[in-house]
Design a protein around this motif. Structure first.
Motif, PDB file in Angstrom:
ATOM      1  N   HIS A  27       0.535  -1.317  -0.059  1.00 35.89           N
ATOM      2  CA  HIS A  27       0.031  -0.107  -0.107  1.00 35.89           C
ATOM      3  C   HIS A  27       1.003   1.256   0.038  1.00 35.89           C
ATOM      4  O   HIS A  27       0.530   2.306  -0.547  1.00 35.89           O
ATOM      5  CB  HIS A  27      -0.955  -0.063   1.217  1.00 35.89           C
ATOM      6  N   GLU A  28       1.942   1.174   0.657  1.00 30.68           N
ATOM      7  CA  GLU A  28       3.189   2.278   0.579  1.00 30.68           C
ATOM      8  C   GLU A  28       3.482   2.391  -0.807  1.00 30.68           C
ATOM      9  O   GLU A  28       3.707   3.588  -1.459  1.00 30.68           O
ATOM     10  CB  GLU A  28       3.895   2.179   1.679  1.00 30.68           C
ATOM     11  N   VAL A  64     -13.559   2.370 -12.458  1.00 34.15           N
ATOM     12  CA  VAL A  64     -14.055   3.139 -11.342  1.00 34.15           C
ATOM     13  C   VAL A  64     -12.933   3.955 -10.777  1.00 34.15           C
ATOM     14  O   VAL A  64     -11.783   3.771 -11.293  1.00 34.15           O
ATOM     15  CB  VAL A  64     -14.460   2.106 -10.216  1.00 34.15           C
ATOM     16  N   LEU A  65     -12.958   4.842  -9.859  1.00 34.44           N
ATOM     17  CA  LEU A  65     -12.274   5.676  -9.071  1.00 34.44           C
ATOM     18  C   LEU A  65     -11.794   5.152  -7.828  1.00 34.44           C
ATOM     19  O   LEU A  65     -12.731   4.941  -7.090  1.00 34.44           O
ATOM     20  CB  LEU A  65     -12.600   7.078  -8.972  1.00 34.44           C
ATOM     21  N   CYS A  66     -10.552   4.851  -7.508  1.00 36.00           N
ATOM     22  CA  CYS A  66      -9.928   4.617  -6.310  1.00 36.00           C
ATOM     23  C   CYS A  66     -10.021   5.761  -5.388  1.00 36.00           C
ATOM     24  O   CYS A  66      -9.772   6.794  -5.722  1.00 36.00           O
ATOM     25  CB  CYS A  66      -8.574   4.103  -6.308  1.00 36.00           C
ATOM     26  N   LYS A  67     -10.737   5.636  -4.258  1.00 32.40           N
ATOM     27  CA  LYS A  67     -11.115   6.818  -3.200  1.00 32.40           C
ATOM     28  C   LYS A  67     -10.397   6.422  -1.805  1.00 32.40           C
ATOM     29  O   LYS A  67     -10.433   7.115  -1.013  1.00 32.40           O
ATOM     30  CB  LYS A  67     -12.456   6.722  -3.068  1.00 32.40           C
ATOM     31  N   ARG A  72      -5.709  -2.071   4.452  1.00 32.99           N
ATOM     32  CA  ARG A  72      -6.949  -2.806   4.515  1.00 32.99           C
ATOM     33  C   ARG A  72      -7.285  -3.119   3.077  1.00 32.99           C
ATOM     34  O   ARG A  72      -7.840  -4.285   2.703  1.00 32.99           O
ATOM     35  CB  ARG A  72      -8.181  -2.417   5.260  1.00 32.99           C
ATOM     36  N   GLY A  73      -6.900  -2.350   2.034  1.00 35.84           N
ATOM     37  CA  GLY A  73      -7.357  -2.516   0.549  1.00 35.84           C
ATOM     38  C   GLY A  73      -7.507  -1.258  -0.029  1.00 35.84           C
ATOM     39  O   GLY A  73      -7.013  -0.141   0.437  1.00 35.84           O
ATOM     40  N   VAL A  74      -7.824  -1.384  -1.281  1.00 35.38           N
ATOM     41  CA  VAL A  74      -8.325  -0.188  -2.070  1.00 35.38           C
ATOM     42  C   VAL A  74      -9.845   0.079  -2.046  1.00 35.38           C
ATOM     43  O   VAL A  74     -10.641  -0.954  -2.121  1.00 35.38           O
ATOM     44  CB  VAL A  74      -7.875  -0.251  -3.539  1.00 35.38           C
ATOM     45  N   ALA A 180      -9.693  -6.465  -0.890  1.00 35.98           N
ATOM     46  CA  ALA A 180      -8.629  -6.475   0.121  1.00 35.98           C
ATOM     47  C   ALA A 180      -7.685  -7.290  -0.535  1.00 35.98           C
ATOM     48  O   ALA A 180      -7.757  -8.722  -0.784  1.00 35.98           O
ATOM     49  CB  ALA A 180      -9.267  -7.088   1.236  1.00 35.98           C
ATOM     50  N   PRO A 181      -6.440  -6.938  -1.031  1.00 37.26           N
ATOM     51  CA  PRO A 181      -5.688  -7.767  -2.025  1.00 37.26           C
ATOM     52  C   PRO A 181      -5.009  -9.109  -1.223  1.00 37.26           C
ATOM     53  O   PRO A 181      -4.796  -8.695  -0.132  1.00 37.26           O
ATOM     54  CB  PRO A 181      -4.736  -6.810  -2.538  1.00 37.26           C
ATOM     55  N   GLU A 182      -4.852 -10.175  -2.051  1.00 33.95           N
ATOM     56  CA  GLU A 182      -4.171 -11.174  -1.925  1.00 33.95           C
ATOM     57  C   GLU A 182      -3.050 -11.013  -2.588  1.00 33.95           C
ATOM     58  O   GLU A 182      -1.732 -11.543  -2.171  1.00 33.95           O
ATOM     59  CB  GLU A 182      -4.754 -12.549  -2.195  1.00 33.95           C
TER      60      GLU A 182
END
Length: 216
Positions: A27-28, A64-67, A72-74, A180-182
């Motif tokens: 995520h960073e 879609v737009l990531c907000k 925890r995820g996108v 929530a990515p794997e």
């Protein structure tokens, strides 16, 4: 056209992407690349192509737009009665791609999905322009409509409905999904199609993250 398509090609000359250059967490690293994409002038750098599959097994994709991005995820927001939401309720799994073509970069995020909390939805809803809020009330997303006029009429009706309200409430059928990515893959284009592909993935035993390099 077939000949044109066969010869359409961009030669990538980007710098290498190695494990040592990655941020400590997926995520960073994603946040870092999002910032760099925005600074590079890419329009809607937070746009991602979301792929889902329904009960019939047929895949669908849309932008879609990531907000939100955090451990925890996108997160993205949508109508809960839409085609994508029906797919997500069935499969509880999705894939999303951030396509930053001009930077020769992509990020692929894959994993299970969950609804965000009502509190998270309300917090984001309050940041939306009033017009976008009214549009969420007016549009029965993914349903067939007679013509453009019917959409305009629905928006006018929503505008009248909340004309006396200082704040437009969030519709009960609208809110956020969290992927929530794997797996999170960072793709950097390189010369001769020998691209760099580094994938963060969750270990199935202790749920820790590790990074693997993939062949292009």
């Amino acid at each position: 056209m077939a000949e044109q398509l066969a010869t359409m090609r961009v030669d990538y000359d980007s710098a290498e992407l190695d494990v040592a250059a990655l941020a400590p967490t997926w995520h960073e690293q994603l946040a870092r690349w999002l910032v760099e994409a925005e600074e590079a002038g890419i329009a809607e750098a937070n746009a991602m192509v979301l792929a889902t599959a329904g009960a019939d097994g047929r895949a669908s994709s849309r932008t879609v737009l990531c907000k939100a991005v955090d451990p925890r995820g996108v997160v993205f927001y949508t109508n809960y009665t839409s085609k994508k939401s029906h797919d997500l309720r069935f499969s509880r799994y999705a894939s999303a791609t951030f396509p930053w073509y001009t930077m020769h970069r992509q990020v692929h995020v894959r994993g299970p999905v969950e609804l965000v909390t009502p509190e998270e939805t309300q917090k984001y809803w309050a940041t939306r322009p009033r017009g976008a809020q009214l549009g969420a009330w007016a549009s029965a997303q993914s349903t067939v409509v007679r013509d453009r006029r019917s959409l305009d009429d629905a928006l006018e009706a929503a505008t009248r409905r909340f004309a006396d309200d200082a704040a437009v409430p969030a519709p009960p059928h609208w809110g956020g999904w969290r992927l929530a990515p794997e797996q999170v893959e960072f793709w950097q284009g390189r010369a001769n199609r020998m691209h760099d592909r580094l994938r963060f993935e969750v270990d199935g035993h202790d749920r820790s993250w590790r990074v693997r390099r993939l062949a292009p």
